[in-house]
Design an enzyme around this catalytic site. Structure first.
Site, short mmCIF file in Angstrom:
data_model
loop_
_atom_site.label_atom_id
_atom_site.label_comp_id
_atom_site.label_asym_id
_atom_site.label_seq_id
_atom_site.Cartn_x
_atom_site.Cartn_y
_atom_site.Cartn_z
N GLU A 198 12.91 35.83 23.49
CA GLU A 198 12.25 34.51 23.60
C GLU A 198 12.39 33.73 22.29
OE1 GLU A 198 9.39 33.13 25.88
OE2 GLU A 198 10.12 34.34 27.55
N ASP A 244 7.72 33.38 36.81
CA ASP A 244 7.93 34.36 35.73
C ASP A 244 6.88 34.15 34.66
OD1 ASP A 244 9.32 36.52 34.38
OD2 ASP A 244 10.00 35.02 32.95
N SER A 245 6.70 35.19 33.85
CA SER A 245 5.75 35.09 32.75
C SER A 245 6.24 34.10 31.68
CB SER A 245 5.57 36.46 32.10
OG SER A 245 6.82 36.89 31.61
N CYS A 260 13.95 44.17 33.60
CA CYS A 260 13.18 43.02 33.08
C CYS A 260 14.13 41.84 33.14
CB CYS A 260 12.76 43.29 31.63
SG CYS A 260 12.08 41.84 30.80
N CYS A 278 9.84 38.46 37.94
CA CYS A 278 9.27 39.12 36.77
C CYS A 278 8.94 40.54 37.21
CB CYS A 278 8.00 38.37 36.36
SG CYS A 278 7.10 39.14 35.00
N HIS A 297 14.45 39.31 31.45
CA HIS A 297 15.00 38.84 30.16
C HIS A 297 16.28 39.60 29.78
CE1 HIS A 297 11.02 37.10 29.60
NE2 HIS A 297 11.44 36.50 28.50
N1 DGL Z 1 10.67 38.98 32.22
C1 DGL Z 1 9.56 39.74 32.63
C2 DGL Z 1 9.96 40.97 33.40
O1 DGL Z 1 10.90 40.92 34.16
C3 DGL Z 1 8.50 40.11 31.66
C4 DGL Z 1 8.51 39.76 30.26
C5 DGL Z 1 7.10 39.82 29.72
O2 DGL Z 1 6.38 38.86 29.97
O3 DGL Z 1 6.76 40.83 29.08
O4 DGL Z 1 9.34 42.00 33.29
#
Ligand code: DGL
Length: 270
Positions: free
Chosen positions: A162, A7-8, A194, A70, A196
């Site tokens: 975050e 993941d990022s 996403c 991600c 998150h």
């Molecule tokens: N959590 C990541 C996603 O599912 C990306 C968050 C990011 O780095 O912008 O897209």
């Protein structure tokens, strides 16, 4: 026999949690590119370069199979990676397809032609890069006809999550839901596109109302990974130890991850 989770940053921990619970005997190596998060505001070339670097690190840790936990990396880089970059003995899978299969009532890997499905109006909440890639609409069009998708780029939400700023994150969820409802007043389903966003699932559900079915990825990805490994046991790599790696500062990332998942999580330098 380890599987890599990329993941990022911290968002993929929602997926890691779900896959670890569903597959307790499989060691998982997590790589968070915290030095470069968020990806959602980067361009596709940049996301491709960063994602391939992270995936190579996971291959080096003995993971022949890597899940891009991600959506932004899955949307902006996966297709290009699959078109010739991935060696024959390795696999990289994204997180979109399990979600779309659930939405379109398909079994894993059912590649029959697109057909009508029950849901007609779908709201997609995702990062700006995921929305502009249109990858979700492309994958959906392979499986369903007549589904209207309205996508809302949720600027600022990943940063607020975050940072652990719940008040800001809730306010952003409400304003992004309102913005979407101005264009699609009554979606039947909402996709949290996403990794998150599951942490804000209650806020999304509350803003959307109880009649909207909210799809979130972690459990869907876990179920489809279990299924995949049953059919491809050879893809369990040589790694034997679970660990969390970061391109960022391990102490800072460990403390943020602990706050993010509300349990102790330890990261090491990648
Ligand atoms: N959590 C990541 C996603 O599912 C990306 C968050 C990011 O780095 O912008 O897209």
């Amino acid at each position: 026999m380890a599987v890599g989770i990329f993941d990022s940053g911290l968002g993929g921990l929602t997926v890691l949690d779900a896959v670890s619970k569903a597959l307790p005997d499989v060691p998982f190596v997590y790589y968070g590119d915290n030095a470069h998060t968020p990806y959602g505001v980067r361009d596709a070339d940049d996301i491709y370069d960063l994602t391939t670097k992270g995936v190579e690190r996971l291959w080096a840790a003995g993971c022949d199979l890597v899940i891009l936990a991600c959506n932004t990396a899955s949307a902006a880089a996966l297709r290009r990676m699959q078109e010739g970059w991935i060696p024959e003995d390795k696999r990289v899978l994204g997180v979109f397809v399990p979600l779309i299969e659930a939405l379109t009532e398909r079994e894993w890997g059912d590649n029959s032609p697109p057909r009508e499905v029950a849901v007609k109006h779908v709201a997609l909440f995702a990062t700006p890069a995921t929305v502009s890639s249109r990858a979700f609409q492309r994958e959906l069009a392979f499986r369903a006809v007549g589904v209207d998708v309205e996508a809302q780029p949720c600027g600022g939400l990943v940063d607020a999550i975050e940072e652990g700023d719940e008040i800001l994150a809730e306010a952003l969820v409400r304003s992004h839901v309102e913005a979407l409802q101005r264009r699609m007043p009554t979606p039947e389903a909402a996709i949290l596109g996403c990794t998150h966003y599951p942490l804000m699932q209650n806020a999304f559900q509350e803003a959307l109302g109880p009649e909207v079915k909210v799809y979130s990825q972690a459990d869907l990805v876990a179920a489809s990974l279990g299924d995949y490994l049953k059919r491809h046991p050879d893809m369990l790599g040589s790694g034997t130890v679970s660990m969390n790696l970061t391109s960022g500062d391990p102490a800072r990332v460990s403390s943020k991850a602990t706050q993010f998942l509300r349990r102790k999580v330890e990261f090491h330098a990648a």
